[in-house]
Enzyme design. Sequence first.
Site, mmCIF file in Angstrom:
data_model
loop_
_atom_site.group_PDB
_atom_site.id
_atom_site.type_symbol
_atom_site.label_atom_id
_atom_site.label_comp_id
_atom_site.label_asym_id
_atom_site.label_seq_id
_atom_site.Cartn_x
_atom_site.Cartn_y
_atom_site.Cartn_z
ATOM 1 N N ASP A 428 7.107 55.756 -105.884
ATOM 2 C CA ASP A 428 6.606 54.391 -105.892
ATOM 3 C C ASP A 428 5.180 54.404 -106.415
ATOM 4 O O ASP A 428 4.479 55.415 -106.334
ATOM 5 C CB ASP A 428 6.636 53.803 -104.477
ATOM 6 C CG ASP A 428 6.657 52.283 -104.490
ATOM 7 O OD1 ASP A 428 7.723 51.707 -104.185
ATOM 8 O OD2 ASP A 428 5.625 51.670 -104.808
ATOM 9 N N ASP A 444 4.584 56.201 -111.522
ATOM 10 C CA ASP A 444 4.957 55.048 -112.346
ATOM 11 C C ASP A 444 6.273 55.420 -113.026
ATOM 12 O O ASP A 444 6.307 56.342 -113.858
ATOM 13 C CB ASP A 444 3.865 54.766 -113.383
ATOM 14 C CG ASP A 444 4.199 53.593 -114.295
ATOM 15 O OD1 ASP A 444 5.342 53.110 -114.273
ATOM 16 O OD2 ASP A 444 3.298 53.168 -115.051
ATOM 17 N N TYR A 538 14.453 39.185 -116.422
ATOM 18 C CA TYR A 538 15.013 39.862 -115.247
ATOM 19 C C TYR A 538 16.533 40.006 -115.371
ATOM 20 O O TYR A 538 17.085 41.093 -115.175
ATOM 21 C CB TYR A 538 14.666 39.065 -113.992
ATOM 22 C CG TYR A 538 15.154 39.692 -112.709
ATOM 23 C CD1 TYR A 538 14.499 40.793 -112.155
ATOM 24 C CD2 TYR A 538 16.272 39.190 -112.054
ATOM 25 C CE1 TYR A 538 14.945 41.363 -110.977
ATOM 26 C CE2 TYR A 538 16.724 39.758 -110.877
ATOM 27 C CZ TYR A 538 16.060 40.845 -110.342
ATOM 28 O OH TYR A 538 16.512 41.415 -109.183
ATOM 29 N N LYS A 542 18.563 43.596 -115.758
ATOM 30 C CA LYS A 542 19.529 44.020 -114.742
ATOM 31 C C LYS A 542 20.931 44.148 -115.341
ATOM 32 O O LYS A 542 21.712 45.024 -114.940
ATOM 33 C CB LYS A 542 19.535 43.040 -113.575
ATOM 34 C CG LYS A 542 18.277 43.108 -112.708
ATOM 35 C CD LYS A 542 18.116 44.474 -112.045
ATOM 36 C CE LYS A 542 16.971 44.519 -111.080
ATOM 37 N NZ LYS A 542 16.826 45.845 -110.411
#
Length: 641
Positions: A428, A444, A538, A542
């Site tokens: 993270d 990252d 987004y 996805k």
Amino acid sequence: MENRWAETHTDPLDACVYGSRLLGREPDLVLHGGGNTSVKTAVEDVTGRAVEVLHVKGSGWDLASIERAGFAPLRLDRLRELLTVPDLPDHRMMNELRCALLDAGAPDPSVETLLHAALPHPAVLHSHADAVITLTNLNRPRVEEVFGDRVVVVPYVMPGFALARRCAELFARHAGERTVGVVLMNHGLFTFGEDTEQAYARHVELVDAAETFLARHRPARRPAPPLPRADHRELAALRREISSAAGHPVIVSRHTDPATAAFVARPDLADVAGRGPATPDHVIRTKRVPLVGRDVAGYAADYRRYFEEHARPGLTMLDPAPRVVLDPELGMLTAGRRAKDADIARDIYAHTADIIERAEALGGYRALPAGDLFDMEYWELEQAKLRLAGAPAEFTGEVALVTGAASGIGRACAEALRARGAAVVGLDLTPTTSSTDYLGLRVDVTDAAAVEEAVARGVERFGGLDVLVASAGVFPGNTPIAELDAAAWQRTMAVNADSVATLLRVAHPLLKCAPRGGRVVVVASKNVPAPGPGAAAYSASKAAVTQLARVAALEWAGDGIRVNSVHPDAVFDTGLWTAEVLAQRAAHYGVSVDAYKRRNLLGAEVTSAAVGRLVAEMCSETFACTTGAQVPVDGGNERVV
């Protein structure tokens, strides 16, 4: 050794607790539950009669953190009666010890309880001091040369009734006015006193004398070049071999510190390492000898021969996999069902290697014969502990890597996998705290080199990779296509899709080596089957990662790797949803915040924990015959259904 006693205690048991912790916090004296302590007091029982009591360390308690509740109170007169019988098998001895307890809820007393009772002093401390064990594990032991008549020396006898009887006999015969301790050959040191402070001071004095003697003969450490970075694919393949020999997945940790590098560079490594452990109780954690080199099958075959040579009727062989691997290029690898077990093996063998080197400088290291070590490894009390341990959690011995692990769905996935026994590597941007079974790395995920480095570090820590959960993601906000910002689009694609492609590429050779088959779960979105306006970047990212997962399922099935996706929706306990945003959205729809959270067919609130539990289940045997699936976790959405 430094005397660290700095407190005053009027209660004898409180003083024993304090002294026990002082011993337990010295790794050169006590490692991982080793050692035991006691104090004799007098109490009134329920009848008002004075009773002499031995408070002895209870089984399962660690001296470094023991409390009053960790001591088992026993009737001392009964223990002294037991010492008069001619023989007492271990299982009957432990039963008699429990029957002698004043408190039925107390822990099981130490197996060395009768030895504590046999020593005629109020306070008794026992450790496995490295310096003392070095003096005993020599071709020509130097115990009497260092300690003279301050100790009574007891030849090696397995812990239990026979040792207590032998110690009592020799102590009565040889103890004098200057005697302050007992040295058990190949086992450790007992000291005693009128109180725990005096027993502790005597312990410090004797250990310090041993350390001073050894310092005069300490060998110069051979300089060794730093060990090279290992190929993490080779480590994963070696872990698979060790797991196969064990019959279940194991954690394998690599250690390359300067002391280890120097030890594995010894030209006589196979000889000295093959002589056995420093003290027999270590065999439970490290096996009798380490594997020198990488021939796991050969090691397992040797172990089977060792078992056949020494086994008694009715014994079942333990798994033949090594717990310690020594290799001039890899350094030291330690294996265990859990990361904690691998770490214990590391700690024990690091001390063993130091004892071996000091003993070699004093004329040669010598351990107990294989038969004595076998008796300890297959001791009926240890076998009973294994039977009572129960089945391990489902993912015990397995390694998971989770991205976006610091918060929200990623954190929930990591927690769910750990709860079911897995060791987890969490990536993270936000730093997370590491622990024994969790390696938190600040990474990252769009930095391919950083991802490769993180995966390699995870393999060095835990040995391989069994489960991959791609959860890291960003939502750039509601923006119509006509107003799309190119940088926001590229950033969204980089995090949500491109980074997963990189991660899959890096993880594939490791997942191929997973002992029970690799598993991948991609956290996608309800927006894949049912996109909404204003979420082009987004939804597209996805959809791309979902298609990537489908292709991976096609390509990797032959490698025994299954790849599935989940499509969460309306998970409001994540960083994306602040109280202010929730209130705004609820007001937009003219409903309460609670009603807004439950806008689905089931009227259920979808939480990160619910997604995490589903992800963990998809990595279980329940989904053993499923790959390429897309599972919604949204409470039911009419646009999807």
